[in-house]
Design a protein around this motif. Structure first.
Motif, short mmCIF file in Angstrom:
data_model
loop_
_atom_site.label_atom_id
_atom_site.label_comp_id
_atom_site.label_asym_id
_atom_site.label_seq_id
_atom_site.Cartn_x
_atom_site.Cartn_y
_atom_site.Cartn_z
N THR A 177 0.99 -1.17 -0.08
CA THR A 177 -0.04 0.04 -0.05
C THR A 177 0.81 1.35 -0.05
OG1 THR A 177 -0.05 0.07 2.42
CG2 THR A 177 -1.67 -1.24 1.21
N ASN A 178 0.07 2.55 -0.50
CA ASN A 178 1.16 3.64 -0.43
C ASN A 178 1.53 3.96 0.92
OD1 ASN A 178 1.79 6.11 -1.81
ND2 ASN A 178 0.39 6.97 -0.40
N TYR A 179 0.70 3.82 2.18
CA TYR A 179 1.22 4.14 3.17
C TYR A 179 2.31 3.21 3.69
CZ TYR A 179 -2.62 7.30 4.84
OH TYR A 179 -3.37 8.36 4.86
N TRP A 180 2.14 1.98 3.51
CA TRP A 180 3.23 1.23 3.81
C TRP A 180 4.86 1.44 3.14
CZ3 TRP A 180 6.15 -2.12 0.04
CH2 TRP A 180 6.97 -3.15 0.75
N LYS A 181 4.82 1.90 1.82
CA LYS A 181 5.82 2.50 1.08
C LYS A 181 6.38 3.70 1.97
CE LYS A 181 3.91 0.77 -3.11
NZ LYS A 181 3.52 1.30 -4.77
N ARG A 182 5.63 4.59 2.68
CA ARG A 182 6.14 5.51 3.09
C ARG A 182 7.30 5.27 4.12
NH1 ARG A 182 3.29 10.47 2.37
NH2 ARG A 182 2.26 10.19 0.46
N TYR A 183 7.24 3.87 4.57
CA TYR A 183 8.02 3.48 5.58
C TYR A 183 8.93 2.52 5.03
CZ TYR A 183 4.69 5.89 8.37
OH TYR A 183 3.85 6.61 8.96
N ALA A 184 8.40 1.31 4.32
CA ALA A 184 9.32 0.17 4.03
C ALA A 184 10.22 0.48 2.73
CB ALA A 184 8.34 -1.01 3.51
N THR A 185 10.00 1.38 1.96
CA THR A 185 10.71 1.78 0.70
C THR A 185 11.57 3.27 0.86
OG1 THR A 185 9.09 2.81 -0.49
CG2 THR A 185 9.38 0.21 -0.79
N ALA A 186 11.34 3.81 2.03
CA ALA A 186 11.61 5.20 2.12
C ALA A 186 13.15 5.43 2.47
CB ALA A 186 10.83 5.80 3.42
N HIS A 187 13.72 6.40 1.66
CA HIS A 187 15.51 6.75 1.97
C HIS A 187 15.45 8.06 2.64
CE1 HIS A 187 16.96 3.15 -0.40
NE2 HIS A 187 15.50 3.32 -0.98
N PHE A 188 16.61 8.14 3.37
CA PHE A 188 16.90 9.56 3.71
C PHE A 188 16.95 10.51 2.46
CE2 PHE A 188 18.30 7.51 7.57
CZ PHE A 188 17.63 8.21 8.51
N HIS A 189 16.60 11.74 2.61
CA HIS A 189 16.60 12.71 1.52
C HIS A 189 17.83 13.25 1.15
CE1 HIS A 189 15.01 15.72 -1.27
NE2 HIS A 189 15.47 16.66 -0.54
#
Length: 767
Positions: A177-189
């Motif tokens: 899901t989109n919310y899941w991606k905000r955590y599982a696939t996130a990288h430091f900017h």
């Protein structure tokens, strides 16, 4: 006052099953439209007259405003003369706003806020300082909701799993899901112009129990920075990071459970705890508003009173404040509420807890204070949920609207409302394709002398039946829910019992809540949604549609999926919808029948196949009655129950989401007809039923009882009460003036009970 203006004339109405109907409705007048269920009443009144009025009214506004108004498509009719602006007062709910109450809906709450802003001591400030929906007036702890929801992180997370394994246990945060991606696939900017992704924010393969404390804190409560992730197209998406707890709280907790859809609420309730806000004790207001008082009471105290008590309090307050003009409006509004039988409500009652009938009467209260004239007021069975005493009050209100110079157009089955009409239009003679015609126009007296089903129902009461005897009872002891007062009562087994009393007397609390709680085997069949897929139809609910599709496939040697308009059989142009809608931007949307499939939903190639002489589209248009008679076999056996409960006029493809509350109740009943030894509780089963249909329903109840079951009905229809074997009457009034057993016994004895409001009206009926 009938007919002092040109009549409203509809020519050639053909919406749904209407057969080119032409009617003349006097103005001003109270006109009642009657007919059996499914005859076409709503198609004429709501789908043609009301919709066309609202559509034409919208056309007078500038395009900028029209684009923000509801858009109505032109109904199927030739032309209409003397069409007035229509105000629809239906039974639809009053929204899903957790901040909406009886007080805000009737606008009495704002009147009380003005009162306290001028006379409250110490003053909290302007009127908004007394509003739980304004920042300056709401409780800061619960944001004006009166309840506090707390997220239980341990129930939200499965710490033994990683993010990739679904550690966040909520569907909105499920893997992918989109919310899941905000955590599982996130990288430091990483600041541009770099095109590479920075370091991953979290190790999505590591179980949460193995996260360092600072990483877990970041996952749950972090914020104040941005992250990068790849979107579905491979581009870098930059987002402001929001910790899981903060995001979940903002999205699901802060709005309140009542604002969520049923499925959403079910999932959220699993991971939150709910309690009355301790800061405001559930009043929703800040401390300054609660400390401000008039004659020893604050605004929350007044809002918690039932309407009848609040009326007395405000009348007495006139002397205390010396400003009668300030109290005139709220007193008048409260008296209108009492007149429509809502004196048992309190202003702090959430609108989400109101029944359809209560919602409709609240809408009526708002219109009664209007000075508009020359309007068309359209009501959808306003007697629903009303005791005969309150029906008399309702009729007086309808007369008030009429006497202001308006057309009052009512779809109704209630005998008293029909007899009170200036003009009656009877639609029929039957339901579905057997209806859609005007079978009578004239006065109630002329209707009673006619040969229509409605005319016969008015002059011929239901035949009396011999009362059954009983040997055993189901005991309810110490019932104290809502306004019930330590009630002890016995429900006879193996008979038909009617539970009666005015609205708000405690009938539903006793029969649909306490009885099943004390006896878990009791089956409650109410008028709520059927609880199935929105695409469900009689064919899918009866579990015959897969059988029909397989038969099509077997006979012709093709795939069953070819006969589903949700799969490979769908028309390529309309995607199985049967219509094509073009959004014309600032103009009304134009919906036309799909030229490719002719509205049949299927790919044209599918229509070459036939079963029982019908294409798959024609099969969807077949009524339940026709399917039982002509198709037979498994189809007949499974659909017979629909015929038995009076739903034979439905087509196999009719969406169940379009059914009325009474029809939904009978759909549920259809699946239980073969039960034995059950105790059924029906909540106002005659709602939406014509007098002829009530006869069939009573006969069906007797059939269920003869099969070894018990039937308990919460009912206002005196025909049903008169034919019951036993009556339990609650009252004597509503709210805190109700909640007691007024009478138990046989109907003929109830008619002699002068302490019972139901008994008095039953005595009139019998005489």
């Amino acid at each position: 006052m009938k007919g002092t203006r040109p009549p409203l004339v509809v020519h050639g109405a053909r919406e749904n099953n209407l057969n080119g109907v032409t009617v003349s409705i006097p103005s001003p007048a109270l006109t009642v439209v009657t007919g059996v269920s499914g005859s076409g009443k709503s198609s004429l009144v709501f789908e043609t007259i009301a919709k066309e009025s609202q559509r034409q009214l919208n056309e007078v506004f500038p395009l900028f405003i029209r684009n923000r108004l509801p858009k109505f498509e032109r109904p199927d009719f030739e032309y209409i003369e003397n069409l007035a602006p229509a105000i629809v007062v239906d039974q639809r709910g009053l929204g899903r706003n957790a901040r909406s109450t009886v007080g805000t809906l009737t606008e009495v709450q704002p009147m009380l806020r003005v009162l306290f802003s001028r006379h409250g001591s110490p003053s909290a400030g302007e009127s908004t300082a007394y509003s739980f929906n304004a920042p300056e007036g709401m409780c800061p702890e619960c944001d004006g909701l009166g309840q506090v929801l707390t997220l239980d992180v341990d129930r939200l997370l499965d710490r033994s799993k990683s993010l990739n394994e679904g550690a966040i246990q909520h569907p909105s945060f499920a893997v992918g899901t989109n919310y899941w991606k905000r955590y599982a696939t996130a990288h430091f900017h990483v600041e541009q112009p770099s095109s590479r992704l920075g370091e991953p924010l979290f190790d999505a393969d590591l179980p949460l129990k193995d996260y360092p404390e600072e990483k877990l804190e970041l996952l749950l409560y972090g914020g104040g920075f941005r992250t990068d992730r790849l979107d579905d197209l491979g581009n870098v998406a930059v987002n402001d990071y929001e910790g899981l707890v903060d995001r979940f709280t903002r999205r699901f907790v802060k709005p309140g459970l009542d604002s969520l859809k049923a499925k959403e609420r079910k999932h959220v309730e699993r991971v939150v705890d709910m309690a009355v806000c301790t800061a405001c004790a559930g009043t929703r207001l800040c401390r300054a508003a609660l400390d401000s008082r008039i004659d020893g009471r604050n605004i929350a105290d007044l809002s918690a009173m039932q309407v009848t008590d609040l009326l007395d309090t405000l009348v007495a307050m006139e002397t205390a404040i010396g400003d009668a003009s300030l109290l005139a409006q709220p007193i008048a509004a409260l008296r209108r509420m009492e007149t429509v039988g809502l004196g048992y409500l309190s202003l702090d009652r959430s609108s989400l807890t109101l029944s359809g009938g209560e919602a409709q009467r609240l809408k009526t209260v708002r219109h009664l204070g209007s000075s508009l004239t020359g309007m068309t007021y359209v009501f959808d069975e306003p007697s629903t949920g009303l005791h005969p005493r309150d029906v008399e009050r309702l009729i007086a209100l309808l007369y008030q609207l009429r006497d202001k110079g308006n057309i009052v157009l009512v779809v109704e089955h209630n005998r008293a409302v029909i007899e009170a009409a200036d003009h009656v239009i009877d639609i029929g003679p039957g339901a579905g394709k057997h209806g859609g015609s005007v079978v009578f126009e004239g006065t109630p007296a002329e209707l009673a002398a006619s040969g229509t089903a409605t005319g016969r129902g008015l002059r011929e009461p239901l035949p009396a039946s011999r009362s059954r005897r009983f040997d055993a009872c189901l005991a309810v002891r110490s019932a104290n829910l809502h306004n019930l007062r330590d009630v002890d009562v016995d429900f006879p087994l193996g008979v038909l019992t009617a539970v009666t009393g005015v609205a708000g007397s405690g009938k539903s609390s006793l029969a649909t809540k306490v009885l099943p709680q004390q006896h878990p085997g009791v089956v409650v069949i109410d008028q709520s949604a059927v609880g199935i897929n929105p695409r469900s139809t009689p064919a899918t609910y009866a579990k015959i549609w897969d059988h029909i599709r397989r038969e099509f496939a077997r006979v012709h040697g093709v795939s069953p999926g070819l006969f589903s308009f949700n799969a490979e059989g769908a028309c390529p142009t309309c995607k199985g919808r049967g219509t094509v809608t073009s959004d014309m931007a600032y103009l009304d949307p134009v919906t036309v029948t799909c030229e490719t499939c002719g509205g049949g939903r299927y790919h044209p190639d599918v229509l070459q196949y036939r079963l029982y002489g019908r294409t798959i589209t024609q099969m969807l248009e077949t009524t339940v009655e026709e399917a039982v008679e002509q198709i037979g076999g498994t189809v007949r056996d499974r659909l017979n129950a629909f015929v038995d409960v009076g739903l034979g006029y439905l087509t196999l493809g009719r969406p169940l989401s379009e059914l009325s509350g009474g029809e939904r109740q009978r759909v549920k009943l259809a699946s239980r007809l073969t039960d034995n030894g059950r105790i059924f509780v029906f909540d106002e089963p005659t709602s939406g039923l014509h007098m002829a249909d009530v006869r069939n329903l009573v006969a069906l109840f007797h059939r269920i009882i003869d099969a070894g079951n018990t039937v308990i009905v919460i009912e206002h229809d005196l025909d049903v009460v008169r034919l019951a074997d036993w009556v339990i009457d609650l009252g004597p009034e509503a709210g805190h003036d109700g909640g007691s057993i007024v009478f138990t016994g046989r109907p003929e004895d109830l008619a002699d009970a002068q302490d019972s409001l139901t008994g008095r009206y039953l005595a009139k009926e019998l005489s």
